[in-house]
Enzyme design. Structure first.
Site, PDB file in Angstrom:
ATOM      1  N   CYS A 187      -0.505   4.097   2.126  1.00 54.66           N
ATOM      2  CA  CYS A 187      -0.313   3.892   3.567  1.00 54.66           C
ATOM      3  C   CYS A 187       1.119   4.194   3.993  1.00 54.66           C
ATOM      4  CB  CYS A 187      -0.619   2.442   3.953  1.00 54.66           C
ATOM      5  SG  CYS A 187      -2.166   1.782   3.316  1.00 54.66           S
ATOM      6  N   ASP A 188       2.092   3.713   3.198  1.00 50.56           N
ATOM      7  CA  ASP A 188       3.476   3.681   3.662  1.00 50.56           C
ATOM      8  C   ASP A 188       4.442   4.565   2.874  1.00 50.56           C
ATOM      9  OD1 ASP A 188       2.727   1.789   5.581  1.00 50.56           O
ATOM     10  OD2 ASP A 188       2.997   0.133   4.183  1.00 50.56           O
ATOM     11  N   CYS A 247       0.829  -1.205   0.000  1.00 47.43           N
ATOM     12  CA  CYS A 247       0.000   0.000   0.000  1.00 47.43           C
ATOM     13  C   CYS A 247       0.861   1.251   0.000  1.00 47.43           C
ATOM     14  CB  CYS A 247      -0.943   0.003   1.202  1.00 47.43           C
ATOM     15  SG  CYS A 247      -2.018   1.451   1.260  1.00 47.43           S
TER      16      CYS A 247
END
Length: 313
Positions: free
Chosen positions: A137-138, A134
């Site tokens: 997300c990261d 992701c």
């Protein structure tokens, strides 16, 4: 047979939020946590994009807080998985792995989706230490660093473009000699100066002492001009798709061509009356914890209204 008003399957942000809202609406929900309590978020480390935590929060801590909050408002949270579901008539009949059967007036499906991995041992070894599925997300953790994205479809191009705004350099590792993405996405990626596309390339493994430091690659695998080489990277992002966890529902619900549960516009209602789908199992687009949580709230509100209409509350 046990009878419940609202059964929730899955315990990510969507499932727990549904449980919180359903409990507060006096639906006495029963939630089965499933094989991955806390959902996909528990495979990451610090979450910095969930509102309310100015310094970020550890993913497992966030899910533990949601779990405790759901308990505090009265949700019946159980370990274990639902392995069978009959949605042919209402109340729905479901069965857990111990053979216990439950009759549910409404059902909220929050079983999530599983990211597809290449199947390399190193992916597991470096999970949370450089390997991610992701970018949204990261990606923040890789500002001004070098990353690689595996895949050649729309998702891979979108992830590469997103990361190119953060990272110093982005490699795209593409198995085929071409991109499968839409023309407009291909054009954007090819014109982005800090994206380098490695066509006809497969990943053999990852290496690094303290997290990912590089990848072992092979170009033209199995051909006479096969060539092995390494690239130095700090992050390795998988973008080869997700598999929604819908196996136990068979052909009982309408699914899209990728296998995600289809919900009605501006609703979490599925093709079966009284069944709602929330979070990543019904979301091939956003796949974010905060979006999943919002859909969980929607489903609980919709279930409560549905039961009111049926005078079953």
């Amino acid at each position: 047979m046990e009878k419940v008003k609202t059964l929730i399957i899955g315990s990510g942000p969507a499932g727990y939020t549904a449980a919180i809202y359903a409990s507060r609406s006096n639906l006495h929900p029963v939630l089965y946590r499933g094989l991955q309590p806390g959902g996909q978020l528990t495979t990451t480390t610090i979450i910095e994009n969930f509102p309310g935590f100015k310094d970020g929060i550890d993913a497992n801590e966030l899910m533990n807080e949601m779990h405790q909050q759901a308990l505090n408002v009265g949700a019946d949270i159980r370990d274990g998985s639902i392995v069978k579901a009959d949605l042919s008539k209402r109340p729905f009949i479901v069965e857990d792995e111990r053979g216990n059967q439950i009759e549910a007036n409404t059902l909220i499906i929050a079983t999530g989706a599983s990211a597809k991995y290449l199947g390399l041992a190193d992916e597991e070894k470096y999970r949370g230490e450089g390997v991610s599925a992701c970018a949204t997300c990261d990606g923040f953790f890789y500002r001004k660093r070098v990353v690689a994205v595996v895949g050649g479809g729309d998702s891979a191009c979108e992830e590469a473009m997103y990361l190119s705004g953060l990272a110093k350099k982005v490699y795209m590792i593409v198995r085929k000699p071409y991109l499968r993405a839409a023309e407009i996405m291909q054009k954007r990626v090819k014109e982005q100066e800090n994206i380098e596309i490695l066509f006809n390339t497969n990943t053999l493994g990852l290496f690094g002492e303290n997290g990912v430091e590089g990848a072992h690659l092979v170009r033209h695998k199995g051909e006479v001009n096969e060539e092995e080489f390494d690239i130095a990277i700090d992050g390795f992002f998988l973008a080869i798709g997700h598999t929604p966890n819908t196996q136990i529902f068979g052909n009982q619900l309408e699914l899209d061509e990728q296998g995600f549960i289809v919900t009605k516009p501006k609703s979490t209602a599925t093709s079966v009356e009284g069944v709602y789908a929330v979070g990543d199992v019904a979301d091939p687009i956003y796949r974010q914890g905060v979006v999943a949580a919002g859909s969980g709230a929607m489903a609980a509100i919709e279930a409560e209204r549905f039961l009111q209409e049926k005078k079953e509350k």
